[in-house]
Design a protein around this motif. Structure first.
Motif, PDB file in Angstrom:
ATOM      1  N   VAL A  99     -15.428   0.896 -15.090  1.00  7.38           N
ATOM      2  CA  VAL A  99     -13.963   0.186 -15.124  1.00  7.38           C
ATOM      3  C   VAL A  99     -14.286  -1.210 -15.230  1.00  7.38           C
ATOM      4  N   SER A 100     -13.541  -1.963 -16.304  1.00  5.31           N
ATOM      5  CA  SER A 100     -13.759  -3.551 -16.434  1.00  5.31           C
ATOM      6  C   SER A 100     -12.363  -4.039 -16.686  1.00  5.31           C
ATOM      7  N   ILE A 101     -12.446  -5.203 -15.627  1.00  8.38           N
ATOM      8  CA  ILE A 101     -11.016  -6.049 -15.680  1.00  8.38           C
ATOM      9  C   ILE A 101     -11.307  -7.220 -16.005  1.00  8.38           C
ATOM     10  N   LEU A 102     -11.007  -7.739 -17.220  1.00  8.25           N
ATOM     11  CA  LEU A 102     -11.557  -9.029 -17.573  1.00  8.25           C
ATOM     12  C   LEU A 102     -10.517  -9.999 -18.193  1.00  8.25           C
ATOM     13  N   GLY A 134       1.789   1.505  -2.575  1.00 15.03           N
ATOM     14  CA  GLY A 134       0.968   2.610  -2.976  1.00 15.03           C
ATOM     15  C   GLY A 134      -0.572   2.392  -2.649  1.00 15.03           C
ATOM     16  N   ASP A 135      -1.401   3.554  -2.642  1.00 14.34           N
ATOM     17  CA  ASP A 135      -2.728   3.293  -2.661  1.00 14.34           C
ATOM     18  C   ASP A 135      -3.366   3.067  -4.019  1.00 14.34           C
ATOM     19  N   LEU A 136      -4.391   2.510  -4.003  1.00 16.07           N
ATOM     20  CA  LEU A 136      -5.126   2.010  -5.459  1.00 16.07           C
ATOM     21  C   LEU A 136      -6.489   2.628  -5.074  1.00 16.07           C
ATOM     22  N   ILE A 137      -6.791   3.416  -5.938  1.00 16.78           N
ATOM     23  CA  ILE A 137      -7.971   4.345  -5.898  1.00 16.78           C
ATOM     24  C   ILE A 137      -8.950   4.209  -7.227  1.00 16.78           C
ATOM     25  N   ILE A 138     -10.073   3.701  -7.125  1.00 19.93           N
ATOM     26  CA  ILE A 138     -11.047   3.744  -8.398  1.00 19.93           C
ATOM     27  C   ILE A 138     -12.227   4.339  -7.923  1.00 19.93           C
ATOM     28  N   ASP A 139     -12.371   5.647  -8.993  1.00 20.21           N
ATOM     29  CA  ASP A 139     -13.498   6.295  -8.767  1.00 20.21           C
ATOM     30  C   ASP A 139     -14.376   6.179  -9.900  1.00 20.21           C
ATOM     31  N   ALA A 140     -15.426   5.143  -9.957  1.00 23.41           N
ATOM     32  CA  ALA A 140     -16.332   4.720 -11.044  1.00 23.41           C
ATOM     33  C   ALA A 140     -17.764   4.646 -10.528  1.00 23.41           C
ATOM     34  N   GLN A 141     -18.620   4.685 -11.818  1.00 20.82           N
ATOM     35  CA  GLN A 141     -19.949   4.325 -11.312  1.00 20.82           C
ATOM     36  C   GLN A 141     -20.191   3.216 -11.422  1.00 20.82           C
ATOM     37  N   SER A 142     -19.334   2.107 -12.226  1.00 23.09           N
ATOM     38  CA  SER A 142     -19.433   0.677 -11.806  1.00 23.09           C
ATOM     39  C   SER A 142     -17.964   0.174 -12.152  1.00 23.09           C
ATOM     40  N   LEU A 143     -17.785  -1.231 -11.421  1.00 26.64           N
ATOM     41  CA  LEU A 143     -16.450  -1.815 -11.537  1.00 26.64           C
ATOM     42  C   LEU A 143     -16.908  -3.274 -11.750  1.00 26.64           C
ATOM     43  N   THR A 144     -16.358  -3.698 -12.988  1.00 32.02           N
ATOM     44  CA  THR A 144     -16.761  -5.223 -13.124  1.00 32.02           C
ATOM     45  C   THR A 144     -15.530  -5.958 -13.162  1.00 32.02           C
ATOM     46  N   ILE A 145     -15.272  -7.141 -12.635  1.00 33.02           N
ATOM     47  CA  ILE A 145     -14.157  -8.119 -12.942  1.00 33.02           C
ATOM     48  C   ILE A 145     -14.905  -9.257 -12.948  1.00 33.02           C
ATOM     49  N   ASP A 146     -14.193 -10.013 -14.175  1.00 30.86           N
ATOM     50  CA  ASP A 146     -14.608 -10.967 -14.618  1.00 30.86           C
ATOM     51  C   ASP A 146     -13.391 -11.954 -15.324  1.00 30.86           C
ATOM     52  N   ALA A 147     -12.749 -12.773 -14.364  1.00 29.04           N
ATOM     53  CA  ALA A 147     -11.483 -13.470 -14.821  1.00 29.04           C
ATOM     54  C   ALA A 147     -10.259 -12.594 -14.772  1.00 29.04           C
ATOM     55  N   GLY A 148     -10.231 -11.355 -14.220  1.00 29.83           N
ATOM     56  CA  GLY A 148      -9.368 -10.439 -13.783  1.00 29.83           C
ATOM     57  C   GLY A 148      -9.266 -10.217 -12.390  1.00 29.83           C
ATOM     58  N   SER A 149      -8.040  -9.487 -12.021  1.00 33.42           N
ATOM     59  CA  SER A 149      -7.559  -9.214 -10.677  1.00 33.42           C
ATOM     60  C   SER A 149      -7.237  -7.865 -10.400  1.00 33.42           C
ATOM     61  N   ILE A 150      -7.461  -7.533  -8.962  1.00 35.97           N
ATOM     62  CA  ILE A 150      -6.823  -6.317  -8.282  1.00 35.97           C
ATOM     63  C   ILE A 150      -6.154  -6.895  -7.268  1.00 35.97           C
ATOM     64  N   SER A 151      -4.794  -6.417  -7.157  1.00 33.05           N
ATOM     65  CA  SER A 151      -3.947  -6.985  -6.018  1.00 33.05           C
ATOM     66  C   SER A 151      -3.060  -5.935  -5.451  1.00 33.05           C
ATOM     67  N   THR A 152      -2.694  -6.595  -4.114  1.00 40.01           N
ATOM     68  CA  THR A 152      -1.409  -5.463  -3.578  1.00 40.01           C
ATOM     69  C   THR A 152      -0.838  -6.746  -2.874  1.00 40.01           C
ATOM     70  N   PHE A 153       0.505  -6.504  -2.949  1.00 43.76           N
ATOM     71  CA  PHE A 153       1.440  -7.492  -2.274  1.00 43.76           C
ATOM     72  C   PHE A 153       2.747  -6.765  -1.570  1.00 43.76           C
ATOM     73  N   ILE A 154       3.260  -7.120  -0.474  1.00 38.85           N
ATOM     74  CA  ILE A 154       4.146  -6.555   0.144  1.00 38.85           C
ATOM     75  C   ILE A 154       5.093  -7.722   0.604  1.00 38.85           C
ATOM     76  N   ALA A 155       6.302  -7.646   0.306  1.00 40.29           N
ATOM     77  CA  ALA A 155       7.098  -8.846   0.932  1.00 40.29           C
ATOM     78  C   ALA A 155       8.268  -8.481   1.866  1.00 40.29           C
ATOM     79  N   ASN A 156       8.315  -7.349   2.518  1.00 36.79           N
ATOM     80  CA  ASN A 156       9.415  -7.057   3.631  1.00 36.79           C
ATOM     81  C   ASN A 156       9.176  -7.382   4.760  1.00 36.79           C
TER      82      ASN A 156
END
Length: 85
Positions: free
Chosen positions: A44-47, A63-85
């Motif tokens: 998985v690549s997030i670029l 919700g849950d965020l589940i990544i099942d991968a041999q490799s995860l690459t993040i380069d100028a991308g993002s993984i985020s979660t936010f709650i505003a209550n």
């Protein structure tokens, strides 16, 4: 759920500036939880502005965020979660 036989890449923005995105949210007037995101892929690549996002702007939990991968690459991308209550 994303079940990919090959690699998964989220990358870049379109002409209007919207990111390549997989997301779940609860809207501001909404009640309840946002959905889960599950990704199964060899790599998985997030670029370059790509995003994975789960968030809650109403009442409830993210919700849950589940990544099942041999490799995860993040380069100028993002993984985020936010709650505003």
């Amino acid at each position: 759920m994303v079940d990919a036989v090959d690699d998964l890449t989220l990358s870049g923005n379109n002409e209007e500036g919207f990111s390549s995105l997989i997301a779940t949210t609860v809207n501001p007037q909404g009640e309840g939880n946002s959905g889960n995101i599950t990704i199964n892929a060899p790599n998985v690549s997030i670029l370059d502005g790509g995003q994975l996002f789960t968030g809650g702007f109403g009442s409830g939990n993210t919700g849950d965020l589940i990544i099942d991968a041999q490799s995860l690459t993040i380069d100028a991308g993002s993984i985020s979660t936010f709650i505003a209550n």
